[in-house]
Design an enzyme around this catalytic site. Sequence first.
Site, PDB file in Angstrom:
ATOM      1  N   ASP A   8      -1.344   1.846  -2.760  1.00 30.91           N
ATOM      2  CA  ASP A   8      -1.386   0.879  -1.655  1.00 30.91           C
ATOM      3  C   ASP A   8      -0.082   0.117  -1.476  1.00 30.91           C
ATOM      4  OD1 ASP A   8      -1.727  -0.634  -3.921  1.00 30.91           O
ATOM      5  OD2 ASP A   8      -3.521  -1.696  -3.243  1.00 30.91           O
ATOM      6  N   ASP A  36      -2.175   3.058  -7.416  1.00 31.29           N
ATOM      7  CA  ASP A  36      -3.297   3.359  -6.528  1.00 31.29           C
ATOM      8  C   ASP A  36      -2.865   3.593  -5.084  1.00 31.29           C
ATOM      9  OD1 ASP A  36      -2.669   0.650  -6.274  1.00 31.29           O
ATOM     10  OD2 ASP A  36      -4.690   0.104  -5.652  1.00 31.29           O
ATOM     11  N   LYS A  77      -4.004  -2.633   2.045  1.00 28.80           N
ATOM     12  CA  LYS A  77      -2.624  -2.271   2.313  1.00 28.80           C
ATOM     13  C   LYS A  77      -2.475  -0.773   2.076  1.00 28.80           C
ATOM     14  CE  LYS A  77      -1.063  -4.034  -2.204  1.00 28.80           C
ATOM     15  NZ  LYS A  77      -1.996  -5.018  -2.776  1.00 28.80           N
ATOM     16  N   SER A  92      -4.225  -0.828 -10.332  1.00 26.95           N
ATOM     17  CA  SER A  92      -3.078  -0.780  -9.427  1.00 26.95           C
ATOM     18  C   SER A  92      -1.757  -0.489 -10.132  1.00 26.95           C
ATOM     19  CB  SER A  92      -3.014  -2.096  -8.649  1.00 26.95           C
ATOM     20  OG  SER A  92      -2.074  -2.008  -7.642  1.00 26.95           O
ATOM     21  N   HIS A  93      -0.855  -1.471 -10.114  1.00 27.67           N
ATOM     22  CA  HIS A  93       0.482  -1.258 -10.669  1.00 27.67           C
ATOM     23  C   HIS A  93       0.533  -1.526 -12.172  1.00 27.67           C
ATOM     24  CE1 HIS A  93      -0.150  -5.394  -9.671  1.00 27.67           C
ATOM     25  NE2 HIS A  93       0.787  -5.730 -10.533  1.00 27.67           N
ATOM     26  N   ASP A 131       2.778   2.677  -5.759  1.00 32.20           N
ATOM     27  CA  ASP A 131       2.227   2.229  -7.039  1.00 32.20           C
ATOM     28  C   ASP A 131       1.070   3.129  -7.472  1.00 32.20           C
ATOM     29  OD1 ASP A 131       0.305   1.366  -5.229  1.00 32.20           O
ATOM     30  OD2 ASP A 131      -0.137  -0.473  -6.324  1.00 32.20           O
TER      31      ASP A 131
HETATM   32  C1  VG1 Z   1      -0.421  -9.275  -6.953  1.00 33.03           C
HETATM   33  C2  VG1 Z   1       0.458  -9.528  -5.744  1.00 33.03           C
HETATM   34  C3  VG1 Z   1      -0.397  -9.646  -4.497  1.00 33.03           C
HETATM   35  C4  VG1 Z   1      -1.229  -8.350  -4.344  1.00 33.03           C
HETATM   36  C5  VG1 Z   1      -2.046  -8.131  -5.599  1.00 33.03           C
HETATM   37  C6  VG1 Z   1      -2.821  -6.840  -5.573  1.00 33.03           C
HETATM   38  O1  VG1 Z   1      -1.293 -10.363  -7.151  1.00 33.03           O
HETATM   39  O2  VG1 Z   1       1.218 -10.702  -5.917  1.00 33.03           O
HETATM   40  O3  VG1 Z   1       0.431  -9.864  -3.390  1.00 33.03           O
HETATM   41  O4  VG1 Z   1      -2.079  -8.445  -3.244  1.00 33.03           O
HETATM   42  O5  VG1 Z   1      -1.189  -8.087  -6.737  1.00 33.03           O
HETATM   43  O6  VG1 Z   1      -1.987  -5.744  -5.384  1.00 33.03           O
HETATM   44  P1  VG1 Z   1      -0.988 -11.515  -8.221  1.00 33.03           P
HETATM   45  O7  VG1 Z   1      -2.191 -12.403  -8.170  1.00 33.03           O
HETATM   46  O8  VG1 Z   1      -0.790 -10.847  -9.538  1.00 33.03           O
HETATM   47  O9  VG1 Z   1       0.257 -12.190  -7.783  1.00 33.03           O
HETATM   48  V1  VG1 Z   1      -2.352  -4.285  -6.151  1.00 33.03           V
HETATM   49  O10 VG1 Z   1      -1.362  -3.092  -5.478  1.00 33.03           O
HETATM   50  O11 VG1 Z   1      -2.101  -4.759  -7.735  1.00 33.03           O
HETATM   51  O12 VG1 Z   1      -3.947  -4.036  -5.830  1.00 33.03           O
HETATM   52 CO    CO Z   2      -1.914  -1.262  -5.811  1.00 34.09          CO
END
Ligand code: VG1
Ligand code: CO
Length: 587
Positions: free
Chosen positions: A308, A306, A413, A122-123, A304
Amino acid sequence: LTPTTVKTTPFADQKPGTSGLRKKTKVFTQPNYLENFVQATFNSLASAGTDVSDGTLLIGGDGRYYNDKAIQIIIKIAVANGVNRIWVGENGLLSTPAVSAIIREQGPVWKKAFGAFILTASHNPGGPDEDFGIKYNCENGGPAQEFLTNDMFANTKTISTYAIAKSFPTIDISKVGEIKVASKAGDMQVNVEVLSSTDVHVALLKTIFDFPAIKGLLDRDDFTMVYDSMHGVNGVYARKVFCDIFGLDVSTQMNSISKDDFNGGHADPNLTYAKELVAVMGLDKSGLPIPSPNPIPSFGAAADGDGDRNMILGSQFFVTPSDSLAIIAANADKIQFFAAQGGLKAVARSMPTSGAVDLVAKDQNLALFETPTGWKFFGNLMDSKALFGGVDYTPLLCGEESFGTGSDHIREKDGLWAVLAWLNIIAASQKKGKPLVTVEDIVKAHWKKYGRNYYVRYDYEGAEKAGAQAMMKMFADNTEANTGKTCGAYTIGKADIFEYNDPVDGSLSLNQGVRILFSDGSRVIFRLSGTAGSGATVRMYLEKYVSPEALDLNVLPMDCLKDLIEEALKLSKIKEFIGTDVPTVIT
Ligand code: VG1
Ligand code: CO
C-alpha cells in the site's frame, strides 16, 4: 463443521493501533492469541448487526511468516461463527489495496464481501522473530472505524470462550478454484473460493489510467524504469502489470519474489530501507545524487510489505511523498478517472503531511481536509454521500507523508496506483519530437509555480515508552507557555495538540499529535507511532515553506531545515527524555 467452544482467558494488549494489531510473531503464535482477537472481532460484528451468514468473508495477507497458518485458523473460527462463504487469495497472498478492491467489487448481492481479515504488519520486518499483524476491513473496503476497533478491544478484555470448527479440513490455497465442504448430515455447506491475487485489482487500475499511453512511455528508447517490491506481496502485482501487460523484462522488477521474511529486509519504501533501489537510482540515503557505475533508470519506485506504500524516484532525484501528493493533485486532469468525473473535487492529507497540497487546493479551488494519521480517516470523506447521505467529496485524492497515496477508487492507500499515476502523468507531460520530460523536470516546474515545502521526518525507533510518553506530556502541559515563545530565529505562533472533528460522522479524535506552528508558516510535529510492534517510536516532522520568489533550487533540504531541527530538538528536550537525539531513520 460443528463448532467446538474453547475456554480462553483475555490478553491485555490487543488494542488495534493506527492500522490493526501488530505484535512480535511469537506473541501471535501463543496459544489462543490469534483466536481471541478473531473471536472478539466476530463478537463486535454481531453487536454491530452484521449478518455474517449473508455474504462473503475475504482473507489474505502479505505473505509474511505465519500468514498460511493464520489463514487456516481464521477459516475454522469463521465457520464456527456462521460464515458460509469464504474467499482466500491464491497462496494466501493479497495486497492491502487488492483486498479493498475485492471487497468493493460489485457482484451478486449474496456473494458480496461483508469484510476481510488482512494479515500484515505492513512495513514492519517479518519472520519468526519479527512482527506479525492482523486487521479487519469493513464492507466499504476500508479499515474498521474507531467505534468498531474500540469495541473489538473491549471484547478482547472480557473474552472467555471462542468457537472453532476443529474438524474443518485444511484448505489447499495454492490453486485458484472453489472448494465445497459439507457437514456429514448435509445440513450445512461452506464454500471456500481461492481467488487470483491480482485479477480484480489490476482490472480496476486499467479503468483508472491510460494504459496505452503508459505503454507508449515505457516503450520509448530514452525511458527506463525499475520497481523494487522488497520481497513483499507487491511483486505478484508488479510482475503482472509491468511484465505480463506492459511487456517489460523481468529484470526491471527488483526483489519481486515474495518471501515470508522479506529476505531479512525491512520492506519499507524509503531512502533508508530501500537501499538497493536508492543505489540503482544514483542516490545516497539523504536523497542526494551520487555517481553511479551503471546507467541510471529514468524512473524508480518501491513498495512496502503489503503493497500500500510507494516511493517515487527519478534519475538521481527523490520525490518526497508530500510533494508527490501535491503534484498528482496539480496534474489530476491527466488521469482519466478524475477527468471523466469532471475533475478532482477534494484533497485530504494527514496532519503531519506537508502543506504542499494545500497550495494546489487553494489554486484550483478544491476542498481540503487535514486528518489524523492513518488511512481510516479518509474513508469517511470518501463515503460521505453513499454511507452518510452528506456532501459528495469525490473524486478525492488522499495522501500521507509516510509514503501513502491513493484515491476513492478503493478505501486503502495504493502503492501500485501511485506508481501508475506518476507514469500516466509523465506520459501525458511529453511533447511530440521533444526530449524526455523527466520526473525532476515535473517536480521543479511544480516548485517554481507553487514554491517548495522543505520537509524531513526523524524517527526514533525502539525508544523507551515511559520517556517518550513523558515528553509528549510535557508538550501537552505547555501548549500555552510555548505559544508566543521565541526559538532562535523562529516565533511559535501557536502550540497545540491536534484534534479531529470528523465532518462526516461528527466523531472526535483527541490527542493526535503535538503541533508547533511558527509564525512564518514553518511547523514541527511530534507524534508517537501507533504501529510499533514493541517499545515506542517517536516521530518528529519538520516543514519550512519557501515561496517561488525566494526559491533557490540549489538549497538542499538539510541546509534549509538545519536551524529548525536544532530548535525542535532543544524545545523537546528529547535527549533528556529518551536518551538520544540521533534518529534511527530519516525520511
Ligand atoms: C504509520 C504512518 C501512517 C500510516 C500507518 C500505516 O503509522 O505514520 O501514516 O498510515 O503507518 O501504514 P504510525 O502510527 O506508526 O505513525 V502501513 O503501510 O504500516 O499499513
Ligand atoms: Co503498508
